[in-house]
Design an enzyme around this catalytic site. Sequence first.
Site, PDB file in Angstrom:
ATOM      1  N   GLN A 222      -5.109   2.356  -2.687  1.00 23.11           N
ATOM      2  CA  GLN A 222      -4.265   1.278  -2.856  1.00 23.11           C
ATOM      3  C   GLN A 222      -4.003   0.690  -1.363  1.00 23.11           C
ATOM      4  OE1 GLN A 222      -2.401   0.164  -5.613  1.00 23.11           O
ATOM      5  NE2 GLN A 222      -2.020  -1.629  -4.170  1.00 23.11           N
TER       6      GLN A 222
ATOM      7  N   ARG B 144      -6.799  11.889  -9.135  1.00 26.10           N
ATOM      8  CA  ARG B 144      -5.497  11.547  -9.260  1.00 26.10           C
ATOM      9  C   ARG B 144      -4.724  12.883  -9.433  1.00 26.10           C
ATOM     10  NH1 ARG B 144      -2.257   6.524 -11.249  1.00 26.10           N
ATOM     11  NH2 ARG B 144      -3.166   5.745  -9.048  1.00 26.10           N
TER      12      ARG B 144
ATOM     13  N   CYS C  59       2.248  -2.479  -5.096  1.00 22.70           N
ATOM     14  CA  CYS C  59       1.145  -1.512  -5.640  1.00 22.70           C
ATOM     15  C   CYS C  59       0.953  -1.664  -7.290  1.00 22.70           C
ATOM     16  CB  CYS C  59       1.183  -0.105  -5.188  1.00 22.70           C
ATOM     17  SG  CYS C  59       2.727   0.608  -5.668  1.00 22.70           S
TER      18      CYS C  59
ATOM     19  N   ARG D 293      -8.382  -3.601  -5.648  1.00 21.17           N
ATOM     20  CA  ARG D 293      -8.648  -2.382  -5.958  1.00 21.17           C
ATOM     21  C   ARG D 293     -10.130  -2.005  -6.265  1.00 21.17           C
ATOM     22  NH1 ARG D 293      -4.702   1.104  -7.392  1.00 21.17           N
ATOM     23  NH2 ARG D 293      -6.378   2.806  -7.261  1.00 21.17           N
TER      24      ARG D 293
ATOM     25  N   ASP E 120       7.546  -0.398  -3.780  1.00 18.64           N
ATOM     26  CA  ASP E 120       6.927   0.489  -4.586  1.00 18.64           C
ATOM     27  C   ASP E 120       8.174   0.973  -5.674  1.00 18.64           C
ATOM     28  OD1 ASP E 120       5.463   2.628  -6.055  1.00 18.64           O
ATOM     29  OD2 ASP E 120       5.587   4.031  -4.048  1.00 18.64           O
TER      30      ASP E 120
ATOM     31  N   HIS F 220      -1.877   7.647  -1.117  1.00 14.02           N
ATOM     32  CA  HIS F 220      -2.678   6.831  -2.001  1.00 14.02           C
ATOM     33  C   HIS F 220      -3.531   6.047  -1.209  1.00 14.02           C
ATOM     34  CE1 HIS F 220      -3.782   4.726  -5.509  1.00 14.02           C
ATOM     35  NE2 HIS F 220      -2.803   4.180  -6.032  1.00 14.02           N
TER      36      HIS F 220
HETATM   37  N1   CP Z   1      -1.349   1.112  -8.275  1.00  8.99           N
HETATM   38  C1   CP Z   1      -2.177   1.934  -8.961  1.00  8.99           C
HETATM   39  O1   CP Z   1      -2.416   2.906  -8.599  1.00  8.99           O
HETATM   40  O2   CP Z   1      -1.771   1.764 -10.481  1.00  8.99           O
HETATM   41  P1   CP Z   1      -1.977   2.634 -11.384  1.00  8.99           P
HETATM   42  O3   CP Z   1      -0.894   3.622 -11.510  1.00  8.99           O
HETATM   43  O4   CP Z   1      -2.012   1.824 -12.723  1.00  8.99           O
HETATM   44  O5   CP Z   1      -3.576   3.426 -11.402  1.00  8.99           O
HETATM   45  N1  NVA Z   2       4.525   5.650  -5.811  1.00  6.45           N
HETATM   46  C1  NVA Z   2       4.072   5.566  -7.281  1.00  6.45           C
HETATM   47  C2  NVA Z   2       2.732   4.664  -6.992  1.00  6.45           C
HETATM   48  C3  NVA Z   2       2.078   4.259  -8.271  1.00  6.45           C
HETATM   49  C4  NVA Z   2       0.713   3.701  -8.162  1.00  6.45           C
HETATM   50  C5  NVA Z   2       3.746   6.707  -7.976  1.00  6.45           C
HETATM   51  O1  NVA Z   2       3.034   7.801  -7.387  1.00  6.45           O
HETATM   52  O2  NVA Z   2       4.211   6.972  -9.102  1.00  6.45           O
END
Ligand code: CP
Ligand code: NVA
Length: 298
Positions: free
Chosen positions: A132, A102, A256, A284, A216, A129
């Site tokens: 997700q 990530r 998400c 997930r 989101d 992502h």
């Molecule tokens: N939805 C998601 O990816 O959550 P986190 O940022 O908590 O991993």
């Molecule tokens: N769009 C959001 C998704 C979090 C899971 C971000 O990138 O923060």
Amino acid sequence: MKKDLLTLRDITFDDLQSIFELASKLKRERGKAAYTPLAGKSIGLIFAKSSTRTRVSFEVGVGELGGRPLYLDQSKMQVGRGETIADTAQVLSRYLHGIVIRTFSHAGVEELAQMASIPVINALTDDFHPCQILADLLTIKEYSGRVDKSIRMAFYGDGRSNIANSLVLAAKLTGMELVISSPEKPNLELAGGAANVIWQSDPVKAAEGVDYFYTDVWVSMGFEEERARRMKLFAPYQVNERLFEVAKPEAKFLHCLPAHRGEEVSAGVLDSARSIVFDEAENRLHVQKAVMSMLMGD
Ligand code: CP
Ligand code: NVA
């Protein structure tokens, strides 16, 4: 399947069916039948951004598949002090059997995957992502029995977020109808001209006939300095009770998470019986176990 999962472009329609099948089986059999395709394997989990769901579901998932998860804080790695991505990829390939990452730059993850001899899974970049969205699609399949052109989803808010971009790819993959309701034009070119993805800047019109609402956060990780502009820009695109009045009577709500009640979604919607966000979050774990088994397992 391809070596890596960086976006949903790496998955075919048949791969998706295999992921659904294995994820559903692992979900049913969790804690019952032993299934350890990662036995003897170590999976590195590199995080440059915060996480609750992704970190925990991957750590738990690797363990349940018999492997050993290694949480790696990117800011404590040498890559944060100037070591190249290419060198990092080659070194990690000598120790690990897979990498989950990530981070900010999607191009950086592409470079990592290209230079690594082991599979790489994107656990969120600024642009995509995929894990997700695989969980979201499984959740839709569980509730509707299918994910195809008969499903209409409306996404509200930041139409260029990593989630919105990934949903465009998901619509291309599955044929589901996707309406993006946002102030600025979404990245529709990702759909490659597919007619089932449209932009509708009028939030009420976008809600017509919808089966699934999705939103989101308005301020994604890494975009904090744009907060004031974004709060104003996306304010008309909150998912709230008013939109459900024009949707299908049984319409459901997806997010998400993490969610901000009173910003992108009203508390009334998020905490209602229409909200299936915790089933979505649970999935997930199951889809990622399926993907890791297929990419990194024996
Ligand atoms: N939805 C998601 O990816 O959550 P986190 O940022 O908590 O991993
Ligand atoms: N769009 C959001 C998704 C979090 C899971 C971000 O990138 O923060």
